[in-house]
Scaffold this active site. Structure first.
Site, PDB file in Angstrom:
ATOM      1  CD  GLU A  67      19.459   6.138   3.964  1.00 19.94           C
ATOM      2  OE1 GLU A  67      19.225   6.704   5.062  1.00 19.94           O
ATOM      3  OE2 GLU A  67      18.694   5.286   3.471  1.00 19.94           O
TER       4      GLU A  67
ATOM      5  NE  ARG B 184      16.521   7.553   4.611  1.00 21.76           N
ATOM      6  CZ  ARG B 184      15.963   6.973   5.654  1.00 21.76           C
ATOM      7  NH1 ARG B 184      14.957   7.554   6.264  1.00 21.76           N
ATOM      8  NH2 ARG B 184      16.389   5.822   6.105  1.00 21.76           N
TER       9      ARG B 184
ATOM     10  NE  ARG C 191      -1.347   9.862   8.014  1.00 19.99           N
ATOM     11  CZ  ARG C 191      -0.084  10.182   8.285  1.00 19.99           C
ATOM     12  NH1 ARG C 191       0.396  11.357   7.953  1.00 19.99           N
ATOM     13  NH2 ARG C 191       0.681   9.319   8.896  1.00 19.99           N
TER      14      ARG C 191
ATOM     15  CE1 TYR D 175      13.996  -1.353   7.452  1.00 17.33           C
ATOM     16  CE2 TYR D 175      11.703  -1.459   8.140  1.00 17.33           C
ATOM     17  CZ  TYR D 175      12.921  -0.819   8.126  1.00 17.33           C
ATOM     18  OH  TYR D 175      13.083   0.341   8.827  1.00 17.33           O
TER      19      TYR D 175
ATOM     20  CG  ASP E 188       9.977  -0.027  11.408  1.00 16.13           C
ATOM     21  OD1 ASP E 188      11.027   0.393  10.891  1.00 16.13           O
ATOM     22  OD2 ASP E 188       8.841   0.275  10.995  1.00 16.13           O
TER      23      ASP E 188
ATOM     24  NE  ARG F 110      -1.745   0.765   4.125  1.00 18.94           N
ATOM     25  CZ  ARG F 110      -1.146   1.550   5.007  1.00 18.94           C
ATOM     26  NH1 ARG F 110       0.018   1.228   5.516  1.00 18.94           N
ATOM     27  NH2 ARG F 110      -1.700   2.665   5.413  1.00 18.94           N
TER      28      ARG F 110
ATOM     29  NE  ARG G  69      19.624  -0.759  -4.124  1.00 22.00           N
ATOM     30  CZ  ARG G  69      20.488  -0.453  -5.073  1.00 22.00           C
ATOM     31  NH1 ARG G  69      21.294  -1.369  -5.573  1.00 22.00           N
ATOM     32  NH2 ARG G  69      20.528   0.775  -5.569  1.00 22.00           N
TER      33      ARG G  69
HETATM   34  C1  FAD Z   1      18.585   3.157   7.153  1.00 24.52           C
HETATM   35  C2  FAD Z   1      17.688   2.503   8.149  1.00 24.52           C
HETATM   36  C3  FAD Z   1      16.841   3.266   8.936  1.00 24.52           C
HETATM   37  C4  FAD Z   1      16.008   2.664   9.861  1.00 24.52           C
HETATM   38  N1  FAD Z   1      15.174   3.447  10.604  1.00 24.52           N
HETATM   39  C5  FAD Z   1      14.369   2.895  11.522  1.00 24.52           C
HETATM   40  C6  FAD Z   1      13.480   3.722  12.308  1.00 24.52           C
HETATM   41  O1  FAD Z   1      13.405   4.941  12.152  1.00 24.52           O
HETATM   42  N2  FAD Z   1      12.688   3.090  13.229  1.00 24.52           N
HETATM   43  C7  FAD Z   1      12.720   1.742  13.423  1.00 24.52           C
HETATM   44  O2  FAD Z   1      11.982   1.244  14.285  1.00 24.52           O
HETATM   45  N3  FAD Z   1      13.558   0.946  12.698  1.00 24.52           N
HETATM   46  C8  FAD Z   1      14.371   1.483  11.767  1.00 24.52           C
HETATM   47  N4  FAD Z   1      15.229   0.690  11.033  1.00 24.52           N
HETATM   48  C9  FAD Z   1      15.268  -0.764  11.326  1.00 24.52           C
HETATM   49  C10 FAD Z   1      16.243  -1.099  12.482  1.00 24.52           C
HETATM   50  O3  FAD Z   1      17.563  -0.762  12.080  1.00 24.52           O
HETATM   51  C11 FAD Z   1      16.114  -2.588  12.823  1.00 24.52           C
HETATM   52  O4  FAD Z   1      14.821  -2.838  13.314  1.00 24.52           O
HETATM   53  C12 FAD Z   1      17.116  -3.048  13.886  1.00 24.52           C
HETATM   54  O5  FAD Z   1      18.433  -2.774  13.515  1.00 24.52           O
HETATM   55  C13 FAD Z   1      16.954  -4.560  14.084  1.00 24.52           C
HETATM   56  O6  FAD Z   1      17.863  -4.989  15.091  1.00 24.52           O
HETATM   57  P1  FAD Z   1      18.578  -6.380  14.977  1.00 24.52           P
HETATM   58  O7  FAD Z   1      19.167  -6.665  16.317  1.00 24.52           O
HETATM   59  O8  FAD Z   1      17.663  -7.379  14.412  1.00 24.52           O
HETATM   60  O9  FAD Z   1      19.729  -6.202  13.868  1.00 24.52           O
HETATM   61  P2  FAD Z   1      21.025  -5.292  13.839  1.00 24.52           P
HETATM   62  O10 FAD Z   1      20.792  -3.970  14.451  1.00 24.52           O
HETATM   63  O11 FAD Z   1      21.502  -5.342  12.429  1.00 24.52           O
HETATM   64  O12 FAD Z   1      22.066  -6.085  14.747  1.00 24.52           O
HETATM   65  C14 FAD Z   1      22.715  -7.275  14.345  1.00 24.52           C
HETATM   66  C15 FAD Z   1      24.094  -7.286  14.988  1.00 24.52           C
HETATM   67  O13 FAD Z   1      24.705  -8.573  14.754  1.00 24.52           O
HETATM   68  C16 FAD Z   1      26.089  -8.358  14.574  1.00 24.52           C
HETATM   69  N5  FAD Z   1      26.648  -9.538  13.897  1.00 24.52           N
HETATM   70  C17 FAD Z   1      26.303 -10.030  12.671  1.00 24.52           C
HETATM   71  N6  FAD Z   1      27.072 -11.113  12.365  1.00 24.52           N
HETATM   72  C18 FAD Z   1      27.898 -11.309  13.425  1.00 24.52           C
HETATM   73  C19 FAD Z   1      28.939 -12.268  13.686  1.00 24.52           C
HETATM   74  N7  FAD Z   1      29.284 -13.214  12.807  1.00 24.52           N
HETATM   75  N8  FAD Z   1      29.580 -12.199  14.885  1.00 24.52           N
HETATM   76  C20 FAD Z   1      29.294 -11.215  15.789  1.00 24.52           C
HETATM   77  N9  FAD Z   1      28.317 -10.271  15.571  1.00 24.52           N
HETATM   78  C21 FAD Z   1      27.637 -10.323  14.405  1.00 24.52           C
HETATM   79  C22 FAD Z   1      26.132  -7.093  13.728  1.00 24.52           C
HETATM   80  O14 FAD Z   1      27.404  -6.485  13.784  1.00 24.52           O
HETATM   81  C23 FAD Z   1      25.035  -6.237  14.377  1.00 24.52           C
HETATM   82  O15 FAD Z   1      25.543  -5.408  15.400  1.00 24.52           O
HETATM   83  C24 FAD Z   1      16.029   1.255  10.055  1.00 24.52           C
HETATM   84  C25 FAD Z   1      16.872   0.479   9.261  1.00 24.52           C
HETATM   85  C26 FAD Z   1      17.677   1.086   8.303  1.00 24.52           C
HETATM   86  C27 FAD Z   1      18.545   0.228   7.407  1.00 24.52           C
END
Ligand code: FAD
Length: 394
Positions: free
Chosen positions: A326, A301, A196, A374, A376, A192, A270
């Site tokens: 970015e 952005r 608004r 993906y 949040d 979607r 990506r």
């Molecule tokens: C540009 C961007 C903007 C975003 N903006 C928002 C927002 O405004 N609001 C929102 O709610 N969400 C946002 N997000 C999403 C948010 O980043 C994710 O929800 C969040 O990072 C998920 O956390 P995670 O722990 O799953 O993964 P990650 O934060 O990616 O953490 C995974 C960790 O695992 C570690 N790791 C991986 N492999 C290994 C290994 N072999 N050994 C040791 N460590 C390892 C990595 O180094 C990393 O630190 C955004 C994402 C992006 C890309």
């Protein structure tokens, strides 16, 4: 509030001293919430392995050493959720400020508000439509797709918002983002496009929103502060896995294909590239995020971080500002993975990896990398809480 960082060389020794330890690979929000629950609720000893030089994954923020401005190291992160459970949980580790996210978009030298609202429509078309006029107005311009199923992203977007708004605000931005013509992208990328019918220009609808008042870095330090949690930074799992017995319970939040040495092939992503600048001006763009719709602007952005903390008055008013451009980037193995490429090939491949990993006794797959989704931050928190309840809570 000291986080008990441990020394990498002591990892094996400390591990052998613990009863029923759990290894958590990755200290992003998923891994950190898991570690907190395992230690504080489950009483378990937790070994968090993080290959980066700081904890917090992509959500990390810290003050810029030169200006003191809190910068989000991997692009803007706004915490927002509909879930009372997630909000109550995360609010135990931080207070939030009252920031409400708004996104502007520059197109052909003029600025509009995103997502598309009555405000965007009226400024773009130079009209004075009323809320009740929006649906018939959009339907008329999406007429040609009324009776057939859209075959690709371009057709899907036109069917939702009409040709003019699509060409102005979606087409070029999306093509920059994905590096391919919109007519070659699958329609499923968008389900979607919110429109608004009023002048509300908030980016999120969620009732709970804000930025951690003292930054994400402090939030993570509090999540990880239990003395039963040991955090090993600069520690890639693959460099230390020989120190643990095969049978140790492990929560894996890295990419699923990496864990199995890419044996079925690479999952595709990506990527992004960030360029940082400090400017001698109090306010560079007047808002936290400015999107750029035009093809000939190479970034999608610009983030200006001081706008996330208007309550830090002295820094907010100061004569310097930090911005970050970015750029979308092609991904190849070894690059930082940001957005999963959600097509049939990758979905099938992911199923194979996930199936095999979750068959391993004591192994748990989580986080946005492990789930190849993906997410949040609120979804990552919710999934971590669920996994803890399901797999560990006695
Ligand atoms: C540009 C961007 C903007 C975003 N903006 C928002 C927002 O405004 N609001 C929102 O709610 N969400 C946002 N997000 C999403 C948010 O980043 C994710 O929800 C969040 O990072 C998920 O956390 P995670 O722990 O799953 O993964 P990650 O934060 O990616 O953490 C995974 C960790 O695992 C570690 N790791 C991986 N492999 C290994 C290994 N072999 N050994 C040791 N460590 C390892 C990595 O180094 C990393 O630190 C955004 C994402 C992006 C890309």
């Amino acid at each position: 509030m000291e986080t008990p960082f441990s020394d990498f060389s002591r990892l094996g020794e400390e591990f052998r001293r613990c009863r029923k330890p759990v290894v958590v690979v990755g200290s992003g929000i998923f891994g950190s919430v898991m570690a907190e629950r395992l230690a504080s609720d489950g009483g378990r000893d937790v070994f968090v392995l993080e290959k980066r030089s700081q904890f917090g994954g992509n959500s990390y923020s810290a003050p810029d050493p030169e200006t003191g401005i809190e910068t989000h190291r991997y692009g803007s992160h706004i915490f927002h959720t509909k879930s009372q459970r997630v909000w109550d949980y995360i609010s135990r580790f931080t207070k939030f400020n009252t920031y409400r996210h708004k996104v502007m978009i520059t197109r052909r030298g003029r600025v509009y508000a995103m997502p598309i609202s009555l405000f965007t429509i009226n400024t773009f078309f130079e009209k004075n439509l009323k809320p009740a006029d929006v649906a018939p107005f959009l339907a008329a311009s999406a007429e040609k797709f009324r009776d057939r199923v859209p075959a690709n992203l371009e057709e899907k977007a036109i069917s939702l918002i009409g040709e003019d708004l699509y060409r102005a605000f979606i087409k070029e931005y999306t093509e920059k983002q994905w590096g391919r013509p919109a007519a070659e992208l699958p329609a499923e990328i968008i389900t979607r496009l919110p429109v608004r019918r009023n002048y509300n220009i908030d980016y999120f609808n969620d009732p709970f929103q804000g930025i951690p008042i003292d930054g994400y870095g402090k939030l993570f330090a509090r999540l990880l502060e239990n003395p039963k949690i040991r955090v090993f930074l600069n520690t890639d799992y693959f460099d230390v896995r020989g120190l643990f017995p095969e049978s140790v319970e492990t929560v894996w939040t890295g990419p699923a294909d990496r864990l199995l040495d890419y044996k079925y092939g690479y999952l595709e992503w990506r990527s992004l590239r960030f360029e940082w600048e400090t400017h001698n001006t109090a306010d560079f763009q007047g808002t936290s995020v400015m999107n750029y719709a035009d093809h000939d602007v190479p970034w999608t952005r610009i983030h200006e971080f001081k706008h996330y903390h208007p309550e830090r008055e002295e820094i907010f008013e100061s004569a310097k500002t930090v911005i970050c451009k970015e750029f979308p980037a092609a991904w190849k193995p070894g690059d930082e993975p940001y957005y999963p490429i959600n097509n049939e090939r990758n979905r099938e491949l992911y199923k194979k990896y996930a199936g095999e990993i979750t068959q391993r006794p004591g192994w748990h797959l989580g986080g946005r990398l492990g789930a190849y989704q993906y997410w949040d931050m609120d979804r990552a928190v919710e999934n971590a809480l669920d996994l803890y309840e399901r797999a560990f809570r006695r």
